[in-house]
Design a protein around this motif. Structure first.
Motif, PDB file in Angstrom:
ATOM      1  N   UNK A  70       0.822  -1.202   0.000  1.00  0.00           N
ATOM      2  CA  UNK A  70       0.000   0.000   0.000  1.00  0.00           C
ATOM      3  C   UNK A  70       0.861   1.259   0.000  1.00  0.00           C
ATOM      4  N   UNK A  71       1.929   1.251   0.796  1.00  0.00           N
ATOM      5  CA  UNK A  71       2.642   2.490   1.076  1.00  0.00           C
ATOM      6  C   UNK A  71       4.049   2.597   0.493  1.00  0.00           C
ATOM      7  N   UNK A  72       4.484   1.622  -0.273  1.00  0.00           N
ATOM      8  CA  UNK A  72       5.842   1.682  -0.832  1.00  0.00           C
ATOM      9  C   UNK A  72       5.887   0.987  -2.188  1.00  0.00           C
ATOM     10  N   UNK A  73       6.734   1.505  -3.071  1.00  0.00           N
ATOM     11  CA  UNK A  73       6.928   0.861  -4.366  1.00  0.00           C
ATOM     12  C   UNK A  73       7.824  -0.356  -4.182  1.00  0.00           C
ATOM     13  N   UNK A  74       7.471  -1.428  -4.857  1.00  0.00           N
ATOM     14  CA  UNK A  74       8.289  -2.647  -4.876  1.00  0.00           C
ATOM     15  C   UNK A  74       8.514  -2.987  -6.348  1.00  0.00           C
ATOM     16  N   UNK A  75       8.237  -4.206  -6.728  1.00  0.00           N
ATOM     17  CA  UNK A  75       8.285  -4.579  -8.138  1.00  0.00           C
ATOM     18  C   UNK A  75       7.235  -3.765  -8.891  1.00  0.00           C
ATOM     19  N   UNK A  76       6.073  -3.582  -8.247  1.00  0.00           N
ATOM     20  CA  UNK A  76       5.004  -2.747  -8.781  1.00  0.00           C
ATOM     21  C   UNK A  76       4.856  -1.493  -7.936  1.00  0.00           C
ATOM     22  N   UNK A  77       4.122  -0.516  -8.443  1.00  0.00           N
ATOM     23  CA  UNK A  77       3.953   0.733  -7.699  1.00  0.00           C
ATOM     24  C   UNK A  77       3.086   0.547  -6.456  1.00  0.00           C
ATOM     25  N   UNK A  78       3.225   1.468  -5.503  1.00  0.00           N
ATOM     26  CA  UNK A  78       2.384   1.419  -4.297  1.00  0.00           C
ATOM     27  C   UNK A  78       0.910   1.585  -4.692  1.00  0.00           C
ATOM     28  N   UNK A  79       0.038   1.027  -3.888  1.00  0.00           N
ATOM     29  CA  UNK A  79      -1.386   1.045  -4.226  1.00  0.00           C
ATOM     30  C   UNK A  79      -2.217   1.934  -3.309  1.00  0.00           C
ATOM     31  N   UNK A  80      -1.586   2.619  -2.406  1.00  0.00           N
ATOM     32  CA  UNK A  80      -2.313   3.580  -1.584  1.00  0.00           C
ATOM     33  C   UNK A  80      -2.854   4.678  -2.491  1.00  0.00           C
ATOM     34  N   UNK A  81      -4.143   4.917  -2.415  1.00  0.00           N
ATOM     35  CA  UNK A  81      -4.760   5.954  -3.231  1.00  0.00           C
ATOM     36  C   UNK A  81      -4.948   5.592  -4.679  1.00  0.00           C
ATOM     37  N   UNK A  82      -4.856   4.309  -5.013  1.00  0.00           N
ATOM     38  CA  UNK A  82      -4.960   3.909  -6.419  1.00  0.00           C
ATOM     39  C   UNK A  82      -6.343   4.207  -6.995  1.00  0.00           C
ATOM     40  N   UNK A  83      -7.399   4.065  -6.204  1.00  0.00           N
ATOM     41  CA  UNK A  83      -8.749   4.354  -6.712  1.00  0.00           C
ATOM     42  C   UNK A  83      -8.854   5.865  -6.900  1.00  0.00           C
ATOM     43  N   UNK A  84      -9.044   6.279  -8.131  1.00  0.00           N
ATOM     44  CA  UNK A  84      -9.139   7.688  -8.472  1.00  0.00           C
ATOM     45  C   UNK A  84      -7.833   8.307  -8.932  1.00  0.00           C
ATOM     46  N   UNK A  85      -6.731   7.569  -8.787  1.00  0.00           N
ATOM     47  CA  UNK A  85      -5.421   8.089  -9.181  1.00  0.00           C
ATOM     48  C   UNK A  85      -5.265   7.996 -10.699  1.00  0.00           C
ATOM     49  N   UNK A  86      -4.583   8.960 -11.307  1.00  0.00           N
ATOM     50  CA  UNK A  86      -4.296   8.842 -12.739  1.00  0.00           C
ATOM     51  C   UNK A  86      -3.468   7.587 -13.019  1.00  0.00           C
ATOM     52  N   UNK A  87      -3.774   6.914 -14.095  1.00  0.00           N
ATOM     53  CA  UNK A  87      -3.050   5.708 -14.496  1.00  0.00           C
ATOM     54  C   UNK A  87      -1.619   6.086 -14.866  1.00  0.00           C
ATOM     55  N   UNK A  88      -0.672   5.280 -14.441  1.00  0.00           N
ATOM     56  CA  UNK A  88       0.732   5.488 -14.789  1.00  0.00           C
ATOM     57  C   UNK A  88       1.336   6.741 -14.194  1.00  0.00           C
ATOM     58  N   UNK A  89       0.929   7.094 -12.967  1.00  0.00           N
ATOM     59  CA  UNK A  89       1.327   8.395 -12.443  1.00  0.00           C
ATOM     60  C   UNK A  89       2.201   8.391 -11.186  1.00  0.00           C
ATOM     61  N   UNK A  90       2.578   7.230 -10.679  1.00  0.00           N
ATOM     62  CA  UNK A  90       3.404   7.222  -9.469  1.00  0.00           C
ATOM     63  C   UNK A  90       4.799   7.717  -9.844  1.00  0.00           C
ATOM     64  N   UNK A  91       5.182   8.828  -9.262  1.00  0.00           N
ATOM     65  CA  UNK A  91       6.479   9.443  -9.569  1.00  0.00           C
ATOM     66  C   UNK A  91       7.616   8.492  -9.215  1.00  0.00           C
ATOM     67  N   UNK A  92       8.567   8.402 -10.133  1.00  0.00           N
ATOM     68  CA  UNK A  92       9.738   7.577  -9.906  1.00  0.00           C
ATOM     69  C   UNK A  92       9.549   6.121 -10.299  1.00  0.00           C
TER      70      UNK A  92
END
Length: 124
Positions: free
Chosen positions: A44-66
């Motif tokens: 939920x709170x940290x990027x691993x192999x995939x991006x973190x999922x905290x706040x994923x509902x409503x978040x722009x697709x492909x937008x986790x910085x870094x």
């Protein structure tokens, strides 16, 4: 005018039903599915192999910085992850975005997907 009232009433009833389902969903069951099927690559709170999922509902697709996304997901910027899109994504990621680097076949079980979506909505 009457031909408009029925569809609008039906849409309103559906929205009320979906809101009720979200309020009544089982986040604990979703957490268990998340831990067994998702947590190897996501948190939920940290990027691993995939991006973190905290706040994923409503978040722009492909937008986790870094985080480096596949071309399909990076190209989807401007679109947002709705519950419906996440449900479709979780069912078969490669069908939604064929170029995805996510090596996950999907959650075919509707109940598992709904539980994970509940967990993400309540804990994200």
């Amino acid at each position: 005018m009457h031909h408009l009232i029925r569809p609008l009433a039906g849409a309103a009833a559906l929205l009320v039903s979906l809101a009720g389902q979200a309020a009544e969903c089982d986040a604990d069951a979703g957490q268990k599915v998340f831990q067994t099927k998702c947590s190897a690559c996501h948190a939920l709170d940290a990027d691993h192999v995939g991006p973190h999922l905290s706040g994923v509902v409503g978040r722009p697709i492909g937008s986790v910085k870094g985080f480096t996304y596949s071309a399909d997901l990076a190209g989807a910027k401007g679109s947002h992850w709705t519950v419906e899109q996440l449900d479709r994504w979780l069912q078969a990621p490669a069908q939604m975005f064929p170029d995805t680097a996510m090596a996950f076949g999907g959650l075919r079980n509707v109940g598992e997907r709904q539980a994970v979506l509940c967990y993400l909505q309540k804990n994200g």
